[in-house]
Write a protein that holds these residues in place. Structure first.
Motif, short mmCIF file in Angstrom:
data_model
loop_
_atom_site.label_atom_id
_atom_site.label_comp_id
_atom_site.label_asym_id
_atom_site.label_seq_id
_atom_site.Cartn_x
_atom_site.Cartn_y
_atom_site.Cartn_z
N SER A 83 -1.88 0.51 7.15
CA SER A 83 -2.36 1.90 7.29
C SER A 83 -3.79 1.95 7.79
O SER A 83 -4.15 2.82 8.59
N TYR A 121 -0.67 -1.07 2.83
CA TYR A 121 -2.04 -0.59 2.72
C TYR A 121 -2.89 -1.12 3.87
O TYR A 121 -3.61 -0.38 4.55
N VAL A 179 -10.45 -3.47 4.62
CA VAL A 179 -9.75 -2.73 3.58
C VAL A 179 -10.55 -2.74 2.29
O VAL A 179 -10.72 -1.72 1.63
N THR A 235 -4.91 -4.46 -5.46
CA THR A 235 -3.59 -3.88 -5.20
C THR A 235 -2.57 -4.23 -6.27
O THR A 235 -1.44 -3.76 -6.22
N GLU A 271 -0.49 7.58 -2.86
CA GLU A 271 -1.89 7.66 -2.50
C GLU A 271 -2.69 6.91 -3.56
O GLU A 271 -2.52 7.14 -4.75
N LEU A 272 -3.51 5.97 -3.12
CA LEU A 272 -4.33 5.24 -4.08
C LEU A 272 -5.36 6.19 -4.67
O LEU A 272 -6.00 6.95 -3.97
N GLU A 284 3.56 -3.13 -0.84
CA GLU A 284 2.54 -2.10 -0.97
C GLU A 284 1.20 -2.61 -0.43
O GLU A 284 0.45 -1.88 0.24
N THR A 285 0.89 -3.87 -0.72
CA THR A 285 -0.34 -4.47 -0.22
C THR A 285 -0.33 -4.52 1.30
O THR A 285 -1.31 -4.14 1.97
N ILE A 338 -0.27 6.01 2.13
CA ILE A 338 0.31 4.79 2.68
C ILE A 338 1.74 5.09 3.07
O ILE A 338 2.56 5.51 2.25
#
Length: 514
Positions: free
Chosen positions: A107, A104, A472, A387, A491-492, A100-101, A485
């Motif tokens: 993206s 991110y 970021v 994250t 979505e954060l 995920e990190t 992402i």
């Protein structure tokens, strides 16, 4: 990914091995294919392979080794490898957050640069001067008479960039700078960049009334805390963290510039260009080739008087940005130097930044630039916490929150959006910074894989810092909602610190580390 995809979850048995194989070697080889400062590549036909000098032997001269660029990555690995087994002293690790990190970061890079990834510039101070889309460095160059030759132009930019970087320790969450030229307000690193540029143009660092755009020792000795506060617009209503430390640093820089070997008779930072170009190891190929360790020598040895005398030292030799850490091999049985982790963050930031004008104006290639690491500072490290990859352990969290609340009682200190607070030499901060270096190396491999970039077109670490990890965190700090992402499908949500935009861990800054 090296730390998260191996079969065994146990920590490596060689975690206490203190001298790596590479340290024992006497020389290193720099590839003929190398990224230039603006992201483009030199071809293997235009540049020869270059043999680099190896690191000092730590068993013979531990201080020289810990001051070398080689030691930063090698010593940090002894801590960052403990991530795999969740064996860090102060942080819990959630491996499920790794992809995920990385996604991110990817993206953000795709959003800003796809598909022209090779256009990403290397991380450096040059980009900070261009905040708001204004090409301030190019405008500065254009303002000088055509009679100023390219080498003197480069010297002037080295003068500017060096002072600007040394002033670039964390500004704190409350300080801002209003540009005298545009009237716009800037904060943090970009604010310090614009402020230092405008001070440079006004002759704040020069002793020559006829030439404001230079830095010299005599000019720096005129600097006082009051003058620096005026130039940076710092006040009790606009507090700048570590103001006194920054002023002291500039005065010590004046003393360092007395070293004629590196900085010439008129004590200018830009005169290091003469030393580098005339060094016996510099090669005259299709472009001049300077060895990164020689630039490092100038910055570490030449600027040694700049760093506070209270820093970690070995046998009377100050090490600069290097700190003991309990996660390192304990002494005894290890030698005392083996407990120390060197970072040299500002020196690395200087190296990244000073290479840019020398490369852009004189087309110099720096062999061995890959020896530089990711910068161990609050933006890159903050990404790993925001994250969820790293989480501060509860005992340290409680201790840090208590310190924040006590510090908040001091006028001008942050008192909202509570986060843990530690001194820069606290074991929490030292471990966090070491882990940041290791994970940035791993993240580079993962990001290149996700972008589908191979050996010939892969991003360099300096490009990752510029387009990804550093940005970021800036994006996370200045926006309320982020783009979807692709890999994670999530979505954060709103960032947790929209008012102060500060890191998830605060440090008590003296203006000379972060």
């Amino acid at each position: 990914m090296g730390l998260f995809n191996r079969k065994s979850s146990k920590a490596s048995n060689d975690g206490d091995s203190t001298i790596s194989n590479s340290t024992r070697n006497s020389t290193f080889r720099s590839s003929a294919v190398s990224k230039s400062t603006n992201g483009s590549s030199f071809t293997s036909t235009s540049l020869p392979d270059v043999t680099l000098p190896g690191p000092p032997d730590p068993t013979l001269d531990p201080a020289a080794y810990l001051r070398s660029i080689y030691a930063v990555r090698e010593r940090s690995k002894l801590i960052s490898r403990k991530v795999k087994g969740n064996q860090l002293a102060h942080f819990d690790v959630d491996p499920s957050k790794w992809m995920e990190t990385a996604a991110y970061v990817v993206s953000i890079i795709k959003r800003d640069y796809a598909p022209e990834y090779q256009s990403i510039p290397a991380h450096g101070r040059w980009q900070h001067f261009e905040v708001g889309g204004r090409p301030r460095v190019d405008q500065l160059l254009a303002s000088w008479p055509s009679t100023i030759d390219v080498q003197e132009r480069t010297r002037r930019l080295i003068d500017l960039f060096l002072v600007s970087v040394l002033l670039d320790a964390g500004a704190g969450s409350e300080w801002s700078y209003k540009s005298k030229e545009s009237g716009k307000i800037y904060r943090r690193s970009e604010g310090l960049a614009v402020a230092s540029l405008e001070m440079f143009k006004a002759g704040a660092f020069s002793s020559d009334p006829a030439e404001s755009c230079q830095v010299d020792g005599t000019g720096l000795r005129k600097m006082t805390v009051k003058k620096l506060a005026t130039g940076l617009q710092a006040s009790s209503q606009n507090p700048l963290a570590g103001l006194e430390g920054r002023a002291g640093l500039l005065l010590r820089l004046a003393d360092a510039l007395d070293n004629k070997r590196y900085f010439g008779a008129n004590a200018r930072p830009g005169n290091m260009l003469n030393y580098l170009l005339s060094h016996p190891s510099t090669l005259a190929s299709s472009v001049p080739i300077i060895l990164l360790p020689i630039l490092w020598e100038v910055l570490v040895d030449g600027l040694s008087p700049v760093w506070p005398s209270t820093r970690t030292s070995i046998s009377g030799t100050p090490l600069g940005d290097a700190w003991p850490c309990t996660s390192m091999p304990a002494s005894p049985p290890a030698q005392p130097w083996e407990s120390i982790v060197p970072f040299h963050k500002l020196t690395q930031w200087l190296a990244y930044s000073l290479m840019a004008p020398m490369t852009k104006l004189l087309h110099i290639h720096f062999a061995g630039a890959e020896l530089l690491t990711g910068l161990p500072e609050y933006r890159n490290g903050g990404l790993l916490i925001d994250t969820g990859l790293l989480t501060l352990k509860q005992a340290d969290m409680s201790r840090g929150i208590k310190a924040f609340k006590e510090n908040a009682r001091t006028e001008g200190q942050p008192n909202m959006e509570v986060v843990p607070l530690f001194a820069v030499d606290d074991d929490v901060i030292v471990e966090w910074r070491a882990v940041t270096i290791g994970l940035l190396d791993e993240l580079l491999s993962e990001v290149n894989r996700m972008l589908g970039l191979g050996k010939t077109d892969s991003l360099s670490l300096a490009q990752l810092l510029e387009a990804g990890t550093w940005k970021v965190v800036a994006v996370a700090a200045w926006t309320l909602r982020l783009a979807n992402i692709e890999q994670g499908g999530r979505e954060l949500a709103e960032v947790s610190r929209p008012n102060t935009k500060q890191a998830p861990i605060m440090t008590i800054s003296d203006g000379t580390v972060f």
